[in-house]
Every structure is written in structure tokens, then in C-alpha cells.
Design a protein around this motif. Structure first.
Motif, mmCIF file in Angstrom:
data_model
loop_
_atom_site.group_PDB
_atom_site.id
_atom_site.type_symbol
_atom_site.label_atom_id
_atom_site.label_comp_id
_atom_site.label_asym_id
_atom_site.label_seq_id
_atom_site.Cartn_x
_atom_site.Cartn_y
_atom_site.Cartn_z
ATOM 1 N N PHE A 145 -17.512 -1.442 0.819
ATOM 2 C CA PHE A 145 -18.362 -1.308 1.996
ATOM 3 C C PHE A 145 -17.656 -0.398 2.996
ATOM 4 N N LYS A 146 -18.402 0.066 3.976
ATOM 5 C CA LYS A 146 -17.836 0.934 5.004
ATOM 6 C C LYS A 146 -17.292 0.078 6.144
ATOM 7 N N GLY A 147 -16.008 0.202 6.375
ATOM 8 C CA GLY A 147 -15.347 -0.561 7.425
ATOM 9 C C GLY A 147 -14.547 0.344 8.332
ATOM 10 N N PRO A 148 -13.835 -0.228 9.301
ATOM 11 C CA PRO A 148 -13.035 0.575 10.227
ATOM 12 C C PRO A 148 -11.896 1.305 9.508
ATOM 13 N N ASP A 149 -11.590 2.493 9.992
ATOM 14 C CA ASP A 149 -10.554 3.309 9.353
ATOM 15 C C ASP A 149 -9.186 2.637 9.386
ATOM 16 N N TRP A 150 -8.889 1.906 10.470
ATOM 17 C CA TRP A 150 -7.578 1.267 10.561
ATOM 18 C C TRP A 150 -7.398 0.211 9.475
ATOM 19 N N LEU A 151 -8.483 -0.486 9.127
ATOM 20 C CA LEU A 151 -8.400 -1.498 8.078
ATOM 21 C C LEU A 151 -8.213 -0.849 6.714
ATOM 22 N N ALA A 152 -8.930 0.251 6.481
ATOM 23 C CA ALA A 152 -8.770 0.979 5.219
ATOM 24 C C ALA A 152 -7.348 1.515 5.084
ATOM 25 N N SER A 153 -6.781 2.015 6.174
ATOM 26 C CA SER A 153 -5.413 2.539 6.147
ATOM 27 C C SER A 153 -4.403 1.427 5.890
ATOM 28 N N LEU A 154 -4.644 0.245 6.485
ATOM 29 C CA LEU A 154 -3.746 -0.888 6.272
ATOM 30 C C LEU A 154 -3.734 -1.308 4.815
ATOM 31 N N ILE A 155 -4.901 -1.407 4.215
ATOM 32 C CA ILE A 155 -4.986 -1.812 2.811
ATOM 33 C C ILE A 155 -4.337 -0.768 1.907
ATOM 34 N N ASP A 156 -4.577 0.508 2.184
ATOM 35 C CA ASP A 156 -3.948 1.573 1.387
ATOM 36 C C ASP A 156 -2.432 1.522 1.523
ATOM 37 N N GLY A 157 -1.950 1.226 2.737
ATOM 38 C CA GLY A 157 -0.507 1.140 2.954
ATOM 39 C C GLY A 157 0.119 0.003 2.182
ATOM 40 N N LEU A 158 -0.562 -1.141 2.101
ATOM 41 C CA LEU A 158 -0.041 -2.274 1.347
ATOM 42 C C LEU A 158 0.039 -1.967 -0.141
ATOM 43 N N TRP A 159 -0.856 -1.103 -0.604
ATOM 44 C CA TRP A 159 -0.889 -0.797 -2.035
ATOM 45 C C TRP A 159 0.106 0.294 -2.428
ATOM 46 N N THR A 160 0.606 1.057 -1.467
ATOM 47 C CA THR A 160 1.427 2.244 -1.725
ATOM 48 C C THR A 160 2.548 2.042 -2.743
ATOM 49 N N PRO A 161 3.310 0.931 -2.731
ATOM 50 C CA PRO A 161 4.389 0.778 -3.724
ATOM 51 C C PRO A 161 3.925 0.899 -5.168
ATOM 52 N N MET A 162 2.684 0.528 -5.451
ATOM 53 C CA MET A 162 2.183 0.605 -6.826
ATOM 54 C C MET A 162 1.979 2.036 -7.295
ATOM 55 N N LYS A 163 1.945 2.975 -6.353
ATOM 56 C CA LYS A 163 1.750 4.381 -6.718
ATOM 57 C C LYS A 163 2.914 4.886 -7.558
ATOM 58 N N TRP A 164 4.093 4.322 -7.349
ATOM 59 C CA TRP A 164 5.257 4.733 -8.124
ATOM 60 C C TRP A 164 5.155 4.298 -9.584
ATOM 61 N N ILE A 165 4.320 3.292 -9.843
ATOM 62 C CA ILE A 165 4.175 2.780 -11.210
ATOM 63 C C ILE A 165 2.941 3.345 -11.897
ATOM 64 N N PHE A 166 1.791 3.297 -11.204
ATOM 65 C CA PHE A 166 0.520 3.644 -11.827
ATOM 66 C C PHE A 166 -0.061 4.978 -11.365
ATOM 67 N N GLY A 167 0.545 5.601 -10.395
ATOM 68 C CA GLY A 167 -0.019 6.855 -9.913
ATOM 69 C C GLY A 167 -1.075 6.615 -8.842
ATOM 70 N N ASP A 168 -2.066 7.485 -8.809
ATOM 71 C CA ASP A 168 -3.092 7.419 -7.769
ATOM 72 C C ASP A 168 -4.073 6.271 -8.012
ATOM 73 N N GLN A 169 -4.738 5.883 -6.913
ATOM 74 C CA GLN A 169 -5.772 4.879 -7.013
ATOM 75 C C GLN A 169 -6.994 5.430 -7.758
ATOM 76 N N GLY A 170 -7.834 4.517 -8.231
ATOM 77 C CA GLY A 170 -9.083 4.927 -8.847
ATOM 78 C C GLY A 170 -10.024 5.508 -7.799
ATOM 79 N N TYR A 171 -10.923 6.358 -8.249
ATOM 80 C CA TYR A 171 -11.819 7.043 -7.315
ATOM 81 C C TYR A 171 -12.807 6.062 -6.688
#
Length: 363
Positions: free
Chosen positions: A238-264
Motif C-alpha cells: 500500500f502507499k504509505g509515508p516516505d519516512w516509514l518506507a525508508s525505515l523499513i528499507d533501512g532495517l532490511w539493508t543488512p540482507m543486501k550483503w547476502i541476497f542482493g537487491d530487493q524484489g521489484y
């Protein structure tokens, strides 16, 4: 080089009726969960019929909840194709919706049997996790709930997956283009397997209070779901506030070192994956619940304590209440009355026959 070969979704046919792998796998998950619940329930004096009835009500409730949850997030599509709403054999159910449906059903069922929700749900959560672990293989057969694009070499040489999984992860889209994808179904299935072992260990520990098996399940599953969900390309969003989307993306960032980019995730559809947000909320709420419940009631009943039902208390009280309800003194019906008391209440021996008749015959 591996030849992409898609596993057929239909296992076999019973005459004109096709039997889908998806249904067979979900049924197997429900059966395994039932057996686990019966096995653990015996330690607390619960019969197999108790869990059979629970499954009779709980499974349909979970399926309805899972489908409604999914349909609501895809309403733009299903409002134009209402006939497809009931076609769950083609996939399209949400685990969190299934949990909501199952928990609502369980709450009323447990209360009807005289038990508190937390007391019985603690026994059942390993069964839920086992069912989710097996049920994810239904996504494998249907080629759904997969992640972003990867290479076949990554799947076979880096993840060392067997050939039948690698082949099934080669998905051809609506435009006819094919690509390999992250087997997110497998990641979640393995995560659930590890969680199941942890729950088996925790439920034998004396420090576990009532409700903490349930909260442990929510914490474990939600942590895994948060990180795995970001890899998928079919997330409900769903469409939510940008700050919340950024927070969730930031929490996921460590996994980028293992799996690469997020799904589209189509920005026109949404910028916040609902399962990720719900996972964060459940982890925080569950940890807070454990801390607060222990602080407010340090002597709370433990998981290993004997199971008590309110129905038993009511059943024990009913014989004593019956004489009063009939308007008769309890003493008149007592079988162990003192014979001496009875003699004192007898009429004198020289009382006339008419007096005794008057005593016997009411006005």
C-alpha cells in the motif's frame, strides 16, 4: 545446462475432477499439524477429538481469512473478476490472513470448552509453524511467491539447490520471457523448520509462562517473514509515508550483503509491503507483551502446569445446586442423615391416629 521443466500443478484426476498438488500439500500440512497437537495435548489430558473438532472449524476459518486478506489487497483486480475469488487452488492466499482467521476461530472454540485462549494456543503454535513449513511447498508447485531474478548458476552452485528446485524456479512470465528467481518459498520453509525445533525446546523449559510460546512463535516467524518478504515480487503493498518506507528499507539493508537487491515493487501499487510492516509491529508487540506480563504477574501460570478448565468447576457445582433449584432444602436429600435426628422428629407413640393422619395429609 539445466533444461527448464515446469512441474505440473495437477497431481492426478479422479474422473473429471482434477486433484491439485496445492491442495494435497496444504492437506498434508494440516494433518501433520493435527498430529503434533494431539501428541502434545495428551500431556495435558486433552483428547484427540478436541483437536479434530478444532481442525474442523479452524481450517476453513484460516482458508477464508487467508483468501479475504489477499483479495482485499487485490480488490482492483477481483472487483472485475469476482468469479476468481474462490479459486484458491490457483494460489493467492496470505499467511497473516490465515492466522487471523484461525485465531478468531480458536478464541471462540477454546472459550466454549472452558479454556483460556493463551493456554491452548501455546499448545497449538508448533502445529501452525509445521503447517506453514509444509504449505510453502504449494507455492513451489504453483510457481508463486518467488523472489527477484537470479541466475541458474547462483541457485545451483552458490545455494547448492537440487536440480528439481532449480528447474521449478525458472518462471516464464505473461510476455513469454523466462528467468530464474529466488526460491523464497524455500527460505521461509527452512526458517519455519528451525523455528519448529526452537519451539520444541522452549516448551520443555520451566521458565516458560502461559502465552510465551505464542509470543515466541510470532517473534520468530515475523523476523523471518520481514527479511524474506522484501525479496518477493508479488508482495501485497500500500502507499504509505516516505519516512516509514525508508525505515523499513533501512532495517532490511543488512540482507543486501547476502541476497542482493530487493524484489521489484511497483511504486504505482505501493511503497510499503504490508507483511513487512505487520511483521515489525508483531515483533515489537510480542516482546513488549512478554516483558509487561512478567512484570505485572511474576507468578503467572507456567506452560508446564496442569491444564484447568472452567467447565469442570461448573460440572462439579451442578449437583449441589440442583436441590436448591427445585425449591427443596438440601438437608432433606442428604443420604447420610443422622438416625438419631430422625428419631427426634418422630411423633410421640401415644399420638392419636387422627393426628398422624392430619400430619400426613396436607390441607
Amino acid at each position: 545446462m539445466l533444461l527448464p521443466m515446469r512441474l505440473e500443478s495437477i497431481a492426478f484426476n479422479l474422473g473429471p475432477i482434477p486433484v491439485h498438488w496445492y491442495g494435497l500439500i496444504l492437506g498434508t500440512g494440516a494433518l501433520v499439524g493435527l498430529l503434533l497437537a494431539i501428541w502434545e495435548g495428551k500431556r495435558f489430558g486433552l483428547s484427540a477429538d478436541f483437536f479434530l473438532d478444532l481442525m474442523l472449524y479452524g481450517v476453513p476459518s484460516a482458508i477464508v481469512g487467508a483468501r479475504l486478506y489477499y483479495v482485499l489487497f487485490k480488490w482492483d483486480y477481483y472487483s472485475k473478476h469476482p468469479g476468481e475469488i474462490i479459486q484458491i487452488w490457483n494460489g493467492g492466499i496470505a499467511i497473516y490472513g490465515a492466522l487471523i482467521g484461525a485465531f478468531v476461530c480458536g478464541f471462540f472454540y477454546f472459550r466454549s470448552k472452558g479454556y483460556t485462549f493463551m493456554r491452548i494456543v501455546d499448545i497449538c503454535v508448533p502445529s501452525l509453524l509445521a503447517g506453514q513449513m509444509i504449505g510453502r511447498w504449494g507455492n513451489f508447485v504453483n510457481q508463486e511467491a518467488y523472489g527477484g531474478e537470479v541466475t541458474g548458476t547462483y541457485l545451483s552452485n552458490e545455494l547448492h539447490l537440487p536440480a528439481f528446485i532449480v528447474r521449478q524456479m525458472y518462471v516464464i512470465d505473461a510476455n513469454g520471457a523466462g528467468a530464474y528467481h529466488h526460491p523464497t518459498f524455500l527460505y521461509e520453509s527452512l526458517w519455519s523448520l528451525v523455528g519448529l525445533v526452537i519451539l520444541f525446546i522452549l516448551r520443555r523449559q520451566k521458565f516458560m509462562r502461559v502465552g510465551e510460546m505464542f509470543f515466541s512463535y510470532l517473534i520468530w516467524y515475523s523476523i523471518g517473514r520481514f527479511f524474506i518478504e522484501a525479496l518477493r515480487t508479488d508482495s501485497l503493498a500500500f502507499k504509505g509515508p516516505d519516512w516509514l518506507a525508508s525505515l523499513i528499507d533501512g532495517l532490511w539493508t543488512p540482507m543486501k550483503w547476502i541476497f542482493g537487491d530487493q524484489g521489484y515493487l511497483d511504486p504505482a501499487y505501493g511503497n510499503i509491503r504490508s507483511s513487512q510492516l505487520l511483521a515489525v509491529l508483531l515483533v515489537v508487540a510480542s516482546i513488549a507483551a512478554i516483558i509487561v506480563r512478567r512484570a505485572m504477574n511474576p507468578d503467572r501460570t507456567r506452560y508446564l502446569d496442569p491444564l484447568v478448565t472452567n467447565k469442570a468447576v461448573e460440572a462439579d457445582a451442578s449437583p449441589a445446586e440442583a436441590p436448591a433449584a427445585a425449591g427443596r432444602p438440601v438437608e432433606e436429600t442428604a443420604p447420610d442423615a443422622d438416625p438419631a435426628d430422625t428419631e427426634e422428629e418422630r411423633k410421640p407413640a401415644d399420638e392419636s391416629q387422627s393426628d398422624r393422619r392430619q400430619d400426613r395429609d396436607p390441607d
